[in-house]
Design a protein around this motif. Structure first.
Motif, PDB file in Angstrom:
ATOM      1  N   ASN A 152      24.353   2.759 -12.865  1.00 26.04           N
ATOM      2  CA  ASN A 152      23.607   3.048 -11.630  1.00 26.04           C
ATOM      3  C   ASN A 152      24.405   3.245 -10.139  1.00 26.04           C
ATOM      4  O   ASN A 152      24.210   4.192  -9.393  1.00 26.04           O
ATOM      5  CB  ASN A 152      22.485   2.404 -11.446  1.00 26.04           C
ATOM      6  CG  ASN A 152      21.225   2.454 -12.465  1.00 26.04           C
ATOM      7  OD1 ASN A 152      21.183   3.666 -12.939  1.00 26.04           O
ATOM      8  ND2 ASN A 152      20.443   1.662 -12.774  1.00 26.04           N
ATOM      9  N   ALA A 153      25.319   2.163 -10.102  1.00 31.37           N
ATOM     10  CA  ALA A 153      26.318   2.180  -9.095  1.00 31.37           C
ATOM     11  C   ALA A 153      27.194   3.581  -9.072  1.00 31.37           C
ATOM     12  O   ALA A 153      27.467   3.994  -7.810  1.00 31.37           O
ATOM     13  CB  ALA A 153      26.966   0.857  -8.876  1.00 31.37           C
ATOM     14  N   GLN A 155      26.510   6.289 -10.596  1.00 32.19           N
ATOM     15  CA  GLN A 155      25.620   7.478 -10.305  1.00 32.19           C
ATOM     16  C   GLN A 155      25.342   7.430  -8.860  1.00 32.19           C
ATOM     17  O   GLN A 155      25.220   8.665  -8.307  1.00 32.19           O
ATOM     18  CB  GLN A 155      24.650   7.372 -11.139  1.00 32.19           C
ATOM     19  CG  GLN A 155      24.760   7.653 -12.553  1.00 32.19           C
ATOM     20  CD  GLN A 155      25.321   8.986 -12.931  1.00 32.19           C
ATOM     21  OE1 GLN A 155      24.754   9.949 -12.431  1.00 32.19           O
ATOM     22  NE2 GLN A 155      26.440   9.010 -13.584  1.00 32.19           N
ATOM     23  N   ASP A 156      25.037   6.366  -8.196  1.00 36.39           N
ATOM     24  CA  ASP A 156      25.082   6.658  -6.703  1.00 36.39           C
ATOM     25  C   ASP A 156      26.063   7.243  -6.112  1.00 36.39           C
ATOM     26  O   ASP A 156      25.950   7.952  -4.993  1.00 36.39           O
ATOM     27  CB  ASP A 156      24.535   5.256  -6.147  1.00 36.39           C
ATOM     28  CG  ASP A 156      23.101   4.811  -6.675  1.00 36.39           C
ATOM     29  OD1 ASP A 156      22.311   5.658  -7.175  1.00 36.39           O
ATOM     30  OD2 ASP A 156      22.738   3.537  -6.584  1.00 36.39           O
ATOM     31  N   LEU A 157      27.392   6.594  -6.611  1.00 30.93           N
ATOM     32  CA  LEU A 157      28.688   7.001  -5.595  1.00 30.93           C
ATOM     33  C   LEU A 157      28.726   8.551  -5.963  1.00 30.93           C
ATOM     34  O   LEU A 157      28.969   9.190  -4.806  1.00 30.93           O
ATOM     35  CB  LEU A 157      29.621   6.360  -6.135  1.00 30.93           C
ATOM     36  CG  LEU A 157      30.983   6.633  -5.622  1.00 30.93           C
ATOM     37  CD1 LEU A 157      31.192   6.357  -4.119  1.00 30.93           C
ATOM     38  CD2 LEU A 157      32.285   5.783  -6.402  1.00 30.93           C
ATOM     39  N   TYR A 158      28.468   8.870  -7.003  1.00 30.86           N
ATOM     40  CA  TYR A 158      28.761  10.316  -7.476  1.00 30.86           C
ATOM     41  C   TYR A 158      27.716  11.188  -6.824  1.00 30.86           C
ATOM     42  O   TYR A 158      27.865  12.220  -6.262  1.00 30.86           O
ATOM     43  CB  TYR A 158      28.625  10.676  -8.863  1.00 30.86           C
ATOM     44  CG  TYR A 158      30.005  10.548  -9.529  1.00 30.86           C
ATOM     45  CD1 TYR A 158      31.184  11.491  -9.385  1.00 30.86           C
ATOM     46  CD2 TYR A 158      30.584   9.350 -10.111  1.00 30.86           C
ATOM     47  CE1 TYR A 158      32.239  11.338  -9.861  1.00 30.86           C
ATOM     48  CE2 TYR A 158      31.868   9.181 -10.412  1.00 30.86           C
ATOM     49  CZ  TYR A 158      32.745  10.341 -10.553  1.00 30.86           C
ATOM     50  OH  TYR A 158      34.047   9.847 -10.902  1.00 30.86           O
ATOM     51  N   SER A 159      26.502  10.549  -6.701  1.00 28.00           N
ATOM     52  CA  SER A 159      25.509  11.502  -5.810  1.00 28.00           C
ATOM     53  C   SER A 159      25.909  11.523  -4.474  1.00 28.00           C
ATOM     54  O   SER A 159      25.555  12.795  -3.714  1.00 28.00           O
ATOM     55  CB  SER A 159      24.146  10.562  -6.119  1.00 28.00           C
ATOM     56  OG  SER A 159      23.105  11.404  -5.288  1.00 28.00           O
ATOM     57  N   GLN A 160      26.467  10.584  -3.806  1.00 28.34           N
ATOM     58  CA  GLN A 160      26.890  10.674  -2.253  1.00 28.34           C
ATOM     59  C   GLN A 160      27.879  11.750  -2.269  1.00 28.34           C
ATOM     60  O   GLN A 160      27.903  12.426  -1.395  1.00 28.34           O
ATOM     61  CB  GLN A 160      27.213   9.171  -1.952  1.00 28.34           C
ATOM     62  CG  GLN A 160      26.334   8.160  -1.793  1.00 28.34           C
ATOM     63  CD  GLN A 160      26.980   6.844  -1.580  1.00 28.34           C
ATOM     64  OE1 GLN A 160      28.022   6.858  -1.037  1.00 28.34           O
ATOM     65  NE2 GLN A 160      26.411   5.766  -1.868  1.00 28.34           N
ATOM     66  N   ASN A 163      26.537  15.260  -2.717  1.00 28.90           N
ATOM     67  CA  ASN A 163      25.718  15.706  -1.510  1.00 28.90           C
ATOM     68  C   ASN A 163      26.671  15.835  -0.301  1.00 28.90           C
ATOM     69  O   ASN A 163      26.377  17.115   0.361  1.00 28.90           O
ATOM     70  CB  ASN A 163      24.737  14.462  -1.145  1.00 28.90           C
ATOM     71  CG  ASN A 163      23.490  14.311  -1.854  1.00 28.90           C
ATOM     72  OD1 ASN A 163      23.113  15.171  -2.510  1.00 28.90           O
ATOM     73  ND2 ASN A 163      22.844  12.911  -1.807  1.00 28.90           N
TER      74      ASN A 163
END
Length: 182
Positions: A152-153, A155-160, A163
């Protein structure tokens, strides 16, 4: 060779470029500010006052001809900056679990995958070291929890990253590009 009064004044005021040639787009291809070097190179008769030039994104031009950096190049440069930031953040990524910090970089995730495979071979517990060098004994459920937190961490980094990258490619001006910060 006798220097004209104009040239002598430019030399005395450090306000002259001696050049080999000027390209069709009015860029000064090769130049020096040294009269002595220009004489040696055979450029002493080719000169322009520095005040009659301007900086373009890719060199020095005669005034009024400087080329601004294309927006696409600015976008590519900013994108490369963001990719470098992603790489650094990915390498230093840590997660919190069981009141401790654990690396969540690619190497740590590979290690976690190997540990998870041990449960398929019959292991009841595995040991893992935290970023703080504390050894933790985890069962399969705990290992799965930590693994999911790591995923999840990431995925959050890649999502940022995705974006900010999407926002970058929507930019229509250099000012918009320069305002983007990650």
């Amino acid at each position: 060779m006798e220097k004209s009064e104009e040239l002598q004044n430019l030399i005395n005021n450090n306000n002259v470029y001696f050049y080999d040639k000027i390209s069709e787009d009015k860029r000064i291809v090769q130049f020096t500010e040294s009269y002595e070097v220009a004489e040696q190179l055979g450029w002493a008769d080719n000169y322009v006052a520095i005040s009659e030039t301007e900086e373009g994104y890719d060199g020095v031009y005669l005034k009024g001809y400087a080329v601004e950096k294309p927006l696409s190049i600015s976008i590519d440069e900013k994108h490369a900056e963001f990719k470098n930031q992603l790489k650094k953040r990915r390498e230093s990524l840590k997660v919190s679990y069981n009141n401790d910090l654990f690396d969540a970089n690619e190497s740590a995730q590979n290690n976690m995958n190997a540990l998870m495979g041990l449960f398929n071979l019959g292991a009841k517990t595995v040991q893992i070291r935290s970023s703080n060098e504390a050894t933790h004994t985890l069962n399969q459920e705990q290992c799965t929890e930590l693994s999911l937190i790591m995923v999840n961490a990431v995925q959050d980094l890649y999502s940022q990253y995705w974006n900010i990258k999407d926002a970058l490619y929507k930019c229509e001006t250099l000012e918009e590009i320069e305002k983007l910060d990650w």
